[in-house]
Design an enzyme around this catalytic site. Structure first.
Site, PDB file in Angstrom:
ATOM      1  N   ASN A   1     -24.188  51.505 -93.964  1.00 21.48           N
ATOM      2  CA  ASN A   1     -25.154  51.906 -94.974  1.00 21.48           C
ATOM      3  C   ASN A   1     -26.389  51.048 -94.812  1.00 21.48           C
ATOM      4  O   ASN A   1     -26.323  49.895 -94.441  1.00 21.48           O
ATOM      5  CB  ASN A   1     -24.572  51.767 -96.381  1.00 21.48           C
ATOM      6  CG  ASN A   1     -23.683  52.940 -96.714  1.00 21.48           C
ATOM      7  OD1 ASN A   1     -24.172  54.046 -96.909  1.00 21.48           O
ATOM      8  ND2 ASN A   1     -22.381  52.708 -96.749  1.00 21.48           N
TER       9      ASN A   1
ATOM     10  N   ASP B   1     -22.851  49.276-100.566  1.00 18.78           N
ATOM     11  CA  ASP B   1     -23.256  50.638-100.219  1.00 18.78           C
ATOM     12  C   ASP B   1     -24.784  50.667-100.129  1.00 18.78           C
ATOM     13  O   ASP B   1     -25.363  49.885 -99.399  1.00 18.78           O
ATOM     14  CB  ASP B   1     -22.685  51.607-101.264  1.00 18.78           C
ATOM     15  CG  ASP B   1     -22.491  53.020-100.723  1.00 18.78           C
ATOM     16  OD1 ASP B   1     -23.153  53.393 -99.736  1.00 18.78           O
ATOM     17  OD2 ASP B   1     -21.698  53.768-101.303  1.00 18.78           O
TER      18      ASP B   1
END
Length: 167
Positions: A10, A60
């Site tokens: 990510n 994330d």
């Protein structure tokens, strides 16, 4: 190919001073930092910027605030974290959903903070426990401001990518 061996990546995210690039290896719970050259388009000197324990969740989506702090959405722990450029965690904000996916500043002067979550991965017996999974949240009173995002374009014979901060 600049690097390999990640489980789930990510990012990437370029620091406001354009000296570093940050990438999350989400399943490993690691944020990596590379030296970045905007003039040459190169990354080098991969370092572990921060490694999280499983109880912290898994990094994330992320963004920066005007003070160069990194804000990271944490999958699995229901929080976002504000992290100083030296790697110290400055703030944790818990949300009523376990899987936090992304975070960004928006609005006039980038003073609004928006956080997304996912309902995927919530077991049937946990649905009542997490009724807000899959919602978007606005965080107020976070005491900071985001920075404008950068425009980027990549052109070659295979593909064209154009990004704009106002989309």
């Amino acid at each position: 190919i600049h690097d390999r061996g990640f489980s789930v990546v990510n990012g990437p995210l370029i620091s406001p001073d354009e000296k570093f690039m940050y990438i999350n290896d989400t399943l490993e719970g690691i944020i990596y930092r590379y030296d970045f050259s905007v003039n040459h388009g190169t990354i080098k000197n991969k370092q572990i910027f921060l490694k999280f324990s499983p109880t912290d969740g898994f990094p994330d989506g992320m963004c920066f605030d005007k003070e160069n702090n990194l804000w990271v959405a944490m999958w699995g722990s229901g929080c976002i974290m504000r992290i100083h450029p030296n790697g110290n965690i400055l703030k944790k904000i818990h949300l009523p959903a376990p899987n936090i996916t992304n975070i960004c500043f928006f609005g006039k002067d980038n003073k609004n903070l928006l956080v997304s979550s996912a309902s995927i991965g919530i077991k049937k017996d946990e649905i009542n426990k997490y009724p807000f999974a899959g919602y978007l949240f606005e965080i107020k009173n976070h005491d900071t401001q985001g920075i404008p995002t950068h425009t980027a374009s990549i052109n070659n014979d295979t593909f064209d990518i154009y990004c704009s901060p106002n989309i």
